[in-house]
Design an enzyme around this catalytic site. Sequence first.
Site, short mmCIF file in Angstrom:
data_model
loop_
_atom_site.label_atom_id
_atom_site.label_comp_id
_atom_site.label_asym_id
_atom_site.label_seq_id
_atom_site.Cartn_x
_atom_site.Cartn_y
_atom_site.Cartn_z
N CYS A 258 63.90 79.99 4.47
CA CYS A 258 64.43 78.98 3.55
C CYS A 258 64.50 77.57 4.13
CB CYS A 258 65.81 79.42 3.08
SG CYS A 258 65.79 80.95 2.15
N1 LIG Z 1 65.36 85.72 2.49
C1 LIG Z 1 66.31 84.90 2.16
O1 LIG Z 1 67.31 84.77 2.87
C2 LIG Z 1 66.24 84.08 0.88
C3 LIG Z 1 67.42 83.47 0.41
C4 LIG Z 1 67.38 82.73 -0.76
C5 LIG Z 1 66.17 82.57 -1.43
N2 LIG Z 1 65.03 83.15 -0.95
C6 LIG Z 1 63.81 82.96 -1.71
O2 LIG Z 1 63.51 84.16 -2.43
C7 LIG Z 1 62.11 84.39 -2.50
C8 LIG Z 1 61.76 85.74 -1.92
O3 LIG Z 1 62.10 85.76 -0.56
P1 LIG Z 1 62.25 87.10 0.28
O4 LIG Z 1 62.91 86.71 1.55
O5 LIG Z 1 62.85 88.18 -0.55
O6 LIG Z 1 60.71 87.44 0.52
P2 LIG Z 1 60.09 88.84 1.08
O7 LIG Z 1 58.81 88.49 1.71
O8 LIG Z 1 61.14 89.56 1.87
O9 LIG Z 1 59.84 89.68 -0.23
C9 LIG Z 1 58.90 89.34 -1.20
C10 LIG Z 1 58.25 90.61 -1.71
O10 LIG Z 1 57.38 90.25 -2.79
C11 LIG Z 1 56.25 91.11 -2.74
N3 LIG Z 1 55.19 90.49 -3.55
C12 LIG Z 1 54.48 89.37 -3.30
N4 LIG Z 1 53.67 89.09 -4.33
C13 LIG Z 1 53.84 90.05 -5.26
C14 LIG Z 1 53.30 90.31 -6.54
N5 LIG Z 1 52.42 89.48 -7.10
N6 LIG Z 1 53.70 91.41 -7.21
C15 LIG Z 1 54.59 92.24 -6.67
N7 LIG Z 1 55.16 92.05 -5.45
C16 LIG Z 1 54.81 90.97 -4.77
C17 LIG Z 1 55.96 91.25 -1.27
O11 LIG Z 1 55.20 92.40 -0.99
C18 LIG Z 1 57.39 91.34 -0.70
O12 LIG Z 1 57.83 92.66 -0.59
C19 LIG Z 1 61.47 83.20 -1.78
O13 LIG Z 1 61.15 82.20 -2.69
C20 LIG Z 1 62.58 82.71 -0.87
O14 LIG Z 1 62.44 81.34 -0.55
C21 LIG Z 1 65.06 83.92 0.18
#
Ligand SMILES: NC(=O)c1ccc[n+]([C@@H]2O[C@H](COP(=O)([O-])OP(=O)(O)OC[C@H]3O[C@@H](n4cnc5c(N)ncnc54)[C@H](O)[C@@H]3O)[C@@H](O)[C@H]2O)c1
Length: 450
Positions: A270
């Site tokens: 982030c």
């Molecule tokens: N990790 C954090 O602490 C956090 C906190 C707040 C916001 N976010 C935001 O949330 C979003 C997700 O982050 P995350 O940390 O969960 O990411 P992540 O990489 O842990 O998880 C994302 C998942 O999406 C899947 N994916 C990608 N494209 C896909 C598709 N087209 N269809 C189905 N599955 C698909 C991937 O395989 C993966 O498992 C990002 O935008 C991030 O900036 C993350």
Amino acid sequence: MQLSEKLSSREAKVGVIGLGYVGLPLTVEMADAGFHVTGIDADARKVEEINAGRSYIPDVPTEVLAKHVAAGRLTATTDASALAEVDAISICVPTPLSKTKDPDVSYILDAVASIKKHLHPGQLIVLESTTYPGTTDELIRAELETGALKVGREFFLAFSPERIDPGNRTHGTRNTPKVVGGITARCTDLAVTLYSQFIDRVVAVSSARTAEMVKLLENTFRSVNIALVNELASMCDVLGVDAYEVIDAAATKPFGFLPFYPGPGLGGHCIPIDPHYLAWKLKAHDFTARFIGLAAEVNQQMPRLVVEKVTAGLNHQGRSVKGSRVLALGVAYKKDVSDMRESPALSVIKLLEDRGARVSYHDPYVPELVLESGSMAGVPLTEENLRLADCVVVLTDHSDFDIPWVTSCSRLVVDTRNATRGLEGRFGERILKLGAPDPFAHTVLLAESA
Ligand SMILES: NC(=O)c1ccc[n+]([C@@H]2O[C@H](COP(=O)([O-])OP(=O)(O)OC[C@H]3O[C@@H](n4cnc5c(N)ncnc54)[C@H](O)[C@@H]3O)[C@@H](O)[C@H]2O)c1
């Protein structure tokens, strides 16, 4: 039955696209509330794990996940055609930066393409991935609003930023207030109805664009304040003052001050990334987001400052970085998590290796590191390994590290997290702290003036 009724009675079928750090906790929270949830992920291994009732996210206990899978309330699939059956969809896919530091919204576009194939009247779609203001309205709406289906009429679209803080034991999905902004008022109402079923406080704002901006303010606020204290660390180093003592004393002010602490650099999915989404969007309006650029510049320098500290400490012992053994203690981007994304430890290790140091690491959460130079397995945290190292550099202060013991077994500890607070008197010149003057600096000055 109307969508709002299905949502408030929790009879709606819901889908979550992307089952990572954000999507899996959300999926489980929805199942806890009684919804039938289908999780969709492109990664077949994650789908397999979930369907076997095994969690791969530390904040989601396996027993809770397994209970919902066994009850048939939660299933996972790689097959996006499951979207045809759901009433509401939350999108939680990654939003990284490209190599040129531009937003990479390709994962959002892929997810939206899957939704479009199965879009039907009475469906609610909520984007949770962090992105630039206008994504929901300009990009997703334009993709989906073709043919006879119009937003706010046949289907509903909103943005609701995810605020999850992995490893936070006080605030989880349920008790962290959630901001929601829809393309139309009806979109906002429906999204509020959905999230109110499993989140204690839902805060509606006037538009999706506002909700997108809220998230970017939150993360830019962190980035800028971290940069401020990182610069304070350098100032204190020069002025011979302990930055942590300064911050803690300032934090006794009951109003108008919020403590942030210096560290080896930004990490995670982030803070190092999201402000660039905002800066990129503003560039198209000939607006330069100066605070964002300056904060990134200061924060990116931190691994170099850490390496300078290591160099100073080794130098004081008559050693060069080249050929010295350096043990990196903690490599995850923050304490008590396994997440390595954007971890500053990767830069510190690379800079040390570039200077010829022989680097090893220990992190109970990270058994193996993937570096540019190849992969590296962690070493156990033993007295022998500590004694072998010419320098131990504390990069992440995991709660179960016994720092007094580590320090007692080490020749030199470079502490980037104030993990050695209170130990300075006991171990004297053995500890060098980021944001504090080197303990031997005065001896050098005295020797110079003699
Ligand atoms: N990790 C954090 O602490 C956090 C906190 C707040 C916001 N976010 C935001 O949330 C979003 C997700 O982050 P995350 O940390 O969960 O990411 P992540 O990489 O842990 O998880 C994302 C998942 O999406 C899947 N994916 C990608 N494209 C896909 C598709 N087209 N269809 C189905 N599955 C698909 C991937 O395989 C993966 O498992 C990002 O935008 C991030 O900036 C993350």
